[in-house]
Design a protein around this motif. Structure first.
Motif, PDB file in Angstrom:
ATOM      1  N   GLU A  64      12.063 -34.877  -2.121  1.00 21.99           N
ATOM      2  CA  GLU A  64      13.073 -34.804  -3.185  1.00 21.99           C
ATOM      3  C   GLU A  64      13.644 -33.391  -3.294  1.00 21.99           C
ATOM      4  N   THR A  65      14.834 -33.289  -3.850  1.00 23.15           N
ATOM      5  CA  THR A  65      15.461 -31.979  -4.061  1.00 23.15           C
ATOM      6  C   THR A  65      14.572 -31.094  -4.926  1.00 23.15           C
ATOM      7  N   GLY A  66      14.492 -29.840  -4.537  1.00 17.71           N
ATOM      8  CA  GLY A  66      13.707 -28.903  -5.346  1.00 17.71           C
ATOM      9  C   GLY A  66      12.269 -28.739  -4.880  1.00 17.71           C
ATOM     10  N   THR A  67      11.841 -29.590  -3.926  1.00 17.81           N
ATOM     11  CA  THR A  67      10.448 -29.499  -3.473  1.00 17.81           C
ATOM     12  C   THR A  67      10.233 -28.331  -2.505  1.00 17.81           C
ATOM     13  N   GLY A  68      11.334 -27.748  -2.001  1.00 16.09           N
ATOM     14  CA  GLY A  68      11.200 -26.635  -1.055  1.00 16.09           C
ATOM     15  C   GLY A  68      11.461 -27.055   0.381  1.00 16.09           C
ATOM     16  N   LYS A  69      12.177 -28.168   0.534  1.00 18.13           N
ATOM     17  CA  LYS A  69      12.484 -28.694   1.868  1.00 18.13           C
ATOM     18  C   LYS A  69      13.269 -27.689   2.711  1.00 18.13           C
ATOM     19  N   SER A  70      14.352 -27.152   2.121  1.00 18.38           N
ATOM     20  CA  SER A  70      15.202 -26.222   2.892  1.00 18.38           C
ATOM     21  C   SER A  70      14.429 -24.959   3.222  1.00 18.38           C
ATOM     22  N   PRO A  88      20.649 -24.025   3.308  1.00 16.79           N
ATOM     23  CA  PRO A  88      20.871 -23.384   2.006  1.00 16.79           C
ATOM     24  C   PRO A  88      19.770 -23.771   1.017  1.00 16.79           C
ATOM     25  N   THR A  89      19.176 -22.775   0.370  1.00 12.72           N
ATOM     26  CA  THR A  89      18.078 -23.067  -0.555  1.00 12.72           C
ATOM     27  C   THR A  89      18.527 -22.875  -1.996  1.00 12.72           C
ATOM     28  N   GLY A  90      17.767 -23.470  -2.909  1.00 13.12           N
ATOM     29  CA  GLY A  90      18.067 -23.330  -4.331  1.00 13.12           C
ATOM     30  C   GLY A  90      19.330 -24.075  -4.754  1.00 13.12           C
ATOM     31  N   VAL A  91      19.782 -25.014  -3.914  1.00  8.20           N
ATOM     32  CA  VAL A  91      20.975 -25.790  -4.259  1.00  8.20           C
ATOM     33  C   VAL A  91      20.505 -27.099  -4.889  1.00  8.20           C
ATOM     34  N   THR A  92      21.036 -27.428  -6.056  1.00  8.28           N
ATOM     35  CA  THR A  92      20.497 -28.606  -6.740  1.00  8.28           C
ATOM     36  C   THR A  92      21.237 -29.895  -6.392  1.00  8.28           C
ATOM     37  N   ILE A 172       2.130 -23.667  -2.961  1.00 11.31           N
ATOM     38  CA  ILE A 172       0.713 -23.437  -3.255  1.00 11.31           C
ATOM     39  C   ILE A 172       0.521 -22.062  -3.903  1.00 11.31           C
ATOM     40  N   ASP A 173       1.338 -21.091  -3.484  1.00  7.94           N
ATOM     41  CA  ASP A 173       1.241 -19.743  -4.066  1.00  7.94           C
ATOM     42  C   ASP A 173       1.456 -19.784  -5.580  1.00  7.94           C
ATOM     43  N   ASN A 174       2.400 -20.617  -6.026  1.00  8.26           N
ATOM     44  CA  ASN A 174       2.654 -20.757  -7.467  1.00  8.26           C
ATOM     45  C   ASN A 174       1.447 -21.324  -8.192  1.00  8.26           C
ATOM     46  N   ASP A 175       0.874 -22.390  -7.597  1.00  6.66           N
ATOM     47  CA  ASP A 175      -0.279 -23.029  -8.242  1.00  6.66           C
ATOM     48  C   ASP A 175      -1.417 -22.037  -8.401  1.00  6.66           C
ATOM     49  N   LEU A 216      -1.463 -27.859   2.784  1.00  2.18           N
ATOM     50  CA  LEU A 216      -1.051 -27.109   1.598  1.00  2.18           C
ATOM     51  C   LEU A 216      -0.430 -25.795   2.073  1.00  2.18           C
ATOM     52  N   VAL A 217       0.843 -25.571   1.748  1.00  2.00           N
ATOM     53  CA  VAL A 217       1.508 -24.370   2.286  1.00  2.00           C
ATOM     54  C   VAL A 217       2.270 -23.599   1.206  1.00  2.00           C
ATOM     55  N   SER A 218       2.509 -22.329   1.538  1.00  2.00           N
ATOM     56  CA  SER A 218       3.499 -21.560   0.800  1.00  2.00           C
ATOM     57  C   SER A 218       4.578 -21.211   1.810  1.00  2.00           C
ATOM     58  N   ASN A 219       5.805 -21.557   1.498  1.00  2.52           N
ATOM     59  CA  ASN A 219       6.893 -21.254   2.441  1.00  2.52           C
ATOM     60  C   ASN A 219       7.179 -19.767   2.496  1.00  2.52           C
ATOM     61  N   PHE A 220       6.627 -19.028   1.551  1.00  2.13           N
ATOM     62  CA  PHE A 220       6.860 -17.580   1.536  1.00  2.13           C
ATOM     63  C   PHE A 220       5.744 -16.823   2.235  1.00  2.13           C
ATOM     64  N   ASP A 221       4.696 -17.542   2.587  1.00  4.46           N
ATOM     65  CA  ASP A 221       3.580 -16.874   3.243  1.00  4.46           C
ATOM     66  C   ASP A 221       3.058 -17.787   4.344  1.00  4.46           C
TER      67      ASP A 221
HETATM   68  P1  GDP Z   1      15.061 -28.242  -1.588  1.00  4.76           P
HETATM   69  O1  GDP Z   1      16.008 -28.654  -2.657  1.00  4.76           O
HETATM   70  O2  GDP Z   1      13.921 -29.196  -1.476  1.00  4.76           O
HETATM   71  O3  GDP Z   1      15.708 -27.962  -0.294  1.00  4.76           O
HETATM   72  O4  GDP Z   1      14.341 -26.921  -2.139  1.00  4.76           O
HETATM   73  P2  GDP Z   1      14.642 -25.393  -1.803  1.00  4.76           P
HETATM   74  O5  GDP Z   1      14.134 -25.056  -0.459  1.00  4.76           O
HETATM   75  O6  GDP Z   1      16.052 -25.068  -2.118  1.00  4.76           O
HETATM   76  O7  GDP Z   1      13.654 -24.699  -2.855  1.00  4.76           O
HETATM   77  C1  GDP Z   1      13.779 -24.875  -4.262  1.00  4.76           C
HETATM   78  C2  GDP Z   1      13.227 -23.624  -4.939  1.00  4.76           C
HETATM   79  O8  GDP Z   1      11.833 -23.504  -4.707  1.00  4.76           O
HETATM   80  C3  GDP Z   1      13.855 -22.353  -4.447  1.00  4.76           C
HETATM   81  O9  GDP Z   1      14.040 -21.490  -5.535  1.00  4.76           O
HETATM   82  C4  GDP Z   1      12.825 -21.791  -3.486  1.00  4.76           C
HETATM   83  O10 GDP Z   1      12.881 -20.387  -3.405  1.00  4.76           O
HETATM   84  C5  GDP Z   1      11.529 -22.252  -4.107  1.00  4.76           C
HETATM   85  N1  GDP Z   1      10.452 -22.464  -3.117  1.00  4.76           N
HETATM   86  C6  GDP Z   1      10.516 -23.191  -1.992  1.00  4.76           C
HETATM   87  N2  GDP Z   1       9.332 -23.196  -1.356  1.00  4.76           N
HETATM   88  C7  GDP Z   1       8.481 -22.441  -2.093  1.00  4.76           C
HETATM   89  C8  GDP Z   1       7.110 -22.063  -1.946  1.00  4.76           C
HETATM   90  O11 GDP Z   1       6.393 -22.434  -1.015  1.00  4.76           O
HETATM   91  N3  GDP Z   1       6.602 -21.250  -2.935  1.00  4.76           N
HETATM   92  C9  GDP Z   1       7.342 -20.836  -3.999  1.00  4.76           C
HETATM   93  N4  GDP Z   1       6.753 -20.047  -4.896  1.00  4.76           N
HETATM   94  N5  GDP Z   1       8.628 -21.181  -4.160  1.00  4.76           N
HETATM   95  C10 GDP Z   1       9.210 -21.974  -3.222  1.00  4.76           C
END
Ligand code: GDP
Length: 414
Positions: A64-70, A88-92, A172-175, A216-221
């Protein structure tokens, strides 16, 4: 025949997830050689190399949108979120169409961003049909919270189509940060990760009978948590001939990934040398001159696979406020190309071959050429892989007081 068993020994050296030839192909090459059928061996090697180089790879990422797919797609390809070609990330905004993201360095690789099943209101089977399920090599199902019924049903439908899927839980980093903030005294990273994993697994098992693979991943790490394990699992489960291109497409974020890339390229160089060795017939210096051009291109490709291309190096130099020349002082590969008395490595090789050719005029020159290019490619691979590993710890590298290591030109140039 000694040759046949040394081929076997060479390929057995590599870990399963980095092997680029299937057992069957290795056995087939061996059989031909044992029967002294070089032509047969050559044709197997030839088609194996063609498959390895041109194998297309299509990866479906759904969620789903917002899960961090991009962000995940960019992390997998090693693209900065703001780079050209990045998803593109952060697009709703939600689309109902799949979106292709071609890999910036490997045209054979495309990652497809699929809309989450929730946003399409299709039942899983029609969703898969609409998304052209048969075009993908595997599916990654993404969630930022617990996996939902939709995800499990989609997985079930994918399994029915006899295709592979992997569950990825992002952020996961957030959790961990939230748990640490709310329970600073009792916080344990391992416990939090286990709780999340068990929770995901419990939800999936309600709908899905198999043992789900959850990462379980962090896309930033991406060098931490399950990201590296996800990479090796995907590699291990792909058909052998697809591993090479997937390996090259991966972000070089850990020493393990860099080593896998090096091993994969080593096998390819070996196969090319086998092919060239079997082909070596008439020495033509002109032809060799063209091939030297190719060798340069090969080196440039290797650089880009290991993140040592000029664009990547410029970014690193900028981060550390240094010039390209200052940065290159810390790396070994530029020394391989350092021109002393204005003669490059390639030119030296060519001069040497011309000399030997004029003396012997025979096929020796060609054999010599192939042996040396094989040697050079391996030397370059090792050097580039070591440089890439050194750059992973760039802070430590740049603080080194010892000064750079200078690769000495091999003795036979003298
Ligand atoms: P999409 O709508 O599923 O494509 O989601 P996005 O990739 O645009 O990510 C939505 C928001 O979650 C953005 O603000 C990202 O920076 C943030 N985000 C994505 N992955 C992670 C992650 O692994 N950890 C954290 N802390 N934030 C993430």
């Amino acid at each position: 025949m000694a040759w046949a068993s040394s081929i076997d020994a060479f390929f057995k050296n590599f870990k399963r997830e980095s092997q680029i030839l299937s057992e069957e192909t290795i056995t087939l090459i061996k059989c031909h050689i044992q029967k002294n059928d070089l032509q047969g061996a050559l044709s197997v090697i030839h088609s194996a190399l063609r498959d390895i180089e041109s194998a297309p790879l299509n990866i479906a990422v759904t969620g789903e949108t917002g899960t961090g797919k991009s962000t995940f797609i960019n992390a997998l390809m090693g693209i900065g979120q703001e780079d050209e070609g990045a998803a593109p990330t952060g697009v709703t905004e939600t689309t109902k169409e799949r979106m292709p993201y071609p890999h910036p360095k490997l045209p054979q690789v495309t990652i497809w961003d699929l809309p989450g099943t929730g946003s399409t209101s299709f039942p899983p089977e029609s969703y898969l049909k609409t998304m052209k399920f048969s075009e993908y090599d595997f599916f990654v199902i993404i969630s930022a919270s617990r996996f939902k019924e939709n995800d499990a049903q989609l997985a079930k439908a994918i399994a029915m189509m006899k295709m592979n899927f992997y569950f990825v839980r992002t952020k996961i980093d957030n959790d961990l940060a939230n748990e640490q903030r709310s329970k600073p005294k009792t916080f344990s990273k391992e416990n939090v990760l286990k709780t999340i994993r068990d929770d995901c697994s419990k939800h999936l098992k309600k709908y899905f009978s198999g043992k789900p693979q959850i990462f379980l991943v962090s896309n930033f790490d991406v060098s931490d948590y399950d990201f590296p394990k996800l990479q090796t699992t995907l590699l291990g489960e792909l058909p052998a001939h697809k591993r090479h291109v997937f390996m090259l497409s991966l972000n070089s974020v850990t020493e393990a990934t860099i080593n896998l890339k090096r091993d994969s390229l080593k096998q390819k160089v070996f196969l090319e040398a086998l092919k060239a060795g079997a082909l070596a017939t008439i020495p033509l210096v002109g032809m060799i001159r063209d091939e030297l051009q190719d060798l340069n291109e090969t080196f440039n490709l290797y650089r880009s696979y290991f993140g040592l291309d000029d664009a990547s190096l410029e970014n690193i130099a900028k981060d550390f406020n240094m010039s390209m020349d200052e940065l290159k002082v810390h790396l070994r590969f530029p020394n391989l190309f350092a021109e002393d008395s204005n003669v490059s490595l390639g030119k030296k090789l060519l001069n040497y071959i011309e000399l030997i050719s004029s003396i012997t005029g025979g096929p020796f020159a060609v054999r010599f050429y192939y042996r040396k290019t094989y040697y050079l490619q391996n030397l370059f691979l090792e050097t580039a892989a070591n440089d890439a590993i050194a750059l992973l710890n760039r802070e430590a590298l740049f603080e080194e007081k010892m000064g750079p290591y200078i690769s000495k030109a091999p003795d036979y140039w003298e």
